[in-house]
Design an enzyme around this catalytic site. Structure first.
Site, PDB file in Angstrom:
ATOM      1  N   LYS A   1       0.849  -1.205   0.000  1.00  0.00           N
ATOM      2  CA  LYS A   1       0.000   0.000   0.000  1.00  0.00           C
ATOM      3  C   LYS A   1       0.874   1.240   0.000  1.00  0.00           C
ATOM      4  O   LYS A   1       1.778   1.354   0.832  1.00  0.00           O
ATOM      5  CB  LYS A   1      -0.854   0.012   1.274  1.00  0.00           C
ATOM      6  CG  LYS A   1      -2.353  -0.092   1.073  1.00  0.00           C
ATOM      7  CD  LYS A   1      -3.034   0.003   2.438  1.00  0.00           C
ATOM      8  CE  LYS A   1      -4.513   0.244   2.282  1.00  0.00           C
ATOM      9  NZ  LYS A   1      -5.178   0.380   3.614  1.00  0.00           N
TER      10      LYS A   1
HETATM   11  O1  G3P Z   1      -7.832   1.636   5.361  1.00  0.00           O
HETATM   12  C1  G3P Z   1      -8.622   2.739   5.393  1.00  0.00           C
HETATM   13  C2  G3P Z   1      -9.660   2.681   6.441  1.00  0.00           C
HETATM   14  O2  G3P Z   1      -9.157   2.033   7.525  1.00  0.00           O
HETATM   15  C3  G3P Z   1     -10.196   4.007   6.860  1.00  0.00           C
HETATM   16  O3  G3P Z   1     -11.355   3.780   7.570  1.00  0.00           O
HETATM   17  O4  G3P Z   1     -13.187   4.337   9.101  1.00  0.00           O
HETATM   18  O5  G3P Z   1     -10.855   5.178   9.538  1.00  0.00           O
HETATM   19  O6  G3P Z   1     -12.203   6.132   7.692  1.00  0.00           O
HETATM   20  P1  G3P Z   1     -11.930   4.930   8.542  1.00  0.00           P
END
Ligand code: G3P
Length: 220
Positions: free
Chosen positions: A83
């Site tokens: 990534k």
């Molecule tokens: O990998 C990206 C993801 O973990 C982001 O999720 O819920 O932190 O926006 P969030």
């Protein structure tokens, strides 16, 4: 649509994998940090639980260091996808790693322009963050629709991974918008199972069955 779990927690991964519907895993530095184990060791453990694309993120911010880190991560297991963030240095690293046959998931995507850049750099996966756009009052799912439309126009092979999915509705809308992959926290995958009529229907079936058979006198 492929289902990925967006967590590095081994217990959640084991439970999700036991349902036979998890196709891969996404991690990021925040999720790995939560587990408190060196990334190489932890990613290797994840690869033993889920047989699919396992995204592991670089933490360097300069292209040369990202490439070196990416090659290290890719050496952990054949299922590891590196990534890289959607920065200028991240795209430089993506181009270089892709040319060496390393699959790259370009993360932290928030616009169609960024997604075009990633596809042109040879990204294997692009990760637009739906929930974080919603958090600032934008419609994150519009970005998924825009990217899948543009990618189709030019036949880009880059897979669209809808990330930052916060609810079952997000997952369903991402599937309708044509996302190839949806990544979600364990809680969201678990909620996708729920429907009151399923529970009520099964309860009635079993009640009728037991009434008909369990209470019948056993013929001696
Ligand atoms: O990998 C990206 C993801 O973990 C982001 O999720 O819920 O932190 O926006 P969030």
């Amino acid at each position: 649509m492929k289902f990925f779990l967006d967590t590095a927690n081994l217990d959640e991964l084991k439970k999700g994998a036991s349902w036979g519907i998890v196709d891969g895993v996404t991690t990021n530095p925040t999720l790995i940090a939560k587990e408190g184990r060196p990334i190489e060791e932890h990613i290797r453990m994840i690869c033993e639980i889920v047989d699919g694309d396992i995204s592991a993120e670089v933490v360097s911010t300069e292209a040369g260091a990202m490439i070196a880190e990416g090659l290290e991560l890719a050496r952990i297991h054949k299922n590891v996808v590196v990534k890289c963030p959607l920065t200028r240095e991240g795209i430089k690293a993506t181009s270089a790693l892709s040319k060496q046959g390393i699959r790259v998931n370009v993360t932290l995507c928030f616009s169609a322009g960024q997604a075009l850049i990633a596809a042109k750099a040879g990204a294997y996966i692009i990760s637009p963050f739906v929930g974080r756009l919603d958090d600032i009052g934008w419609n994150g799912m519009d970005l998924i629709r825009s990217i899948t439309h543009i990618y189709k126009n030019f036949g880009f092979k880059t897979q669209v991974l809808a990330a930052s999915l916060r609810s079952p509705t997000h997952v369903i809308d991402a599937a309708s918008a044509g996302a190839h992959i949806g990544t979600m926290p364990f809680k969201v995958l678990d909620m996708l199972f729920n429907h009151p009529l399923t529970d009520k229907g099964l309860e009635q079936f079993l009640k009728d069955w037991n009434k008909a058979f369990a209470e019948a006198p056993v013929a001696v």
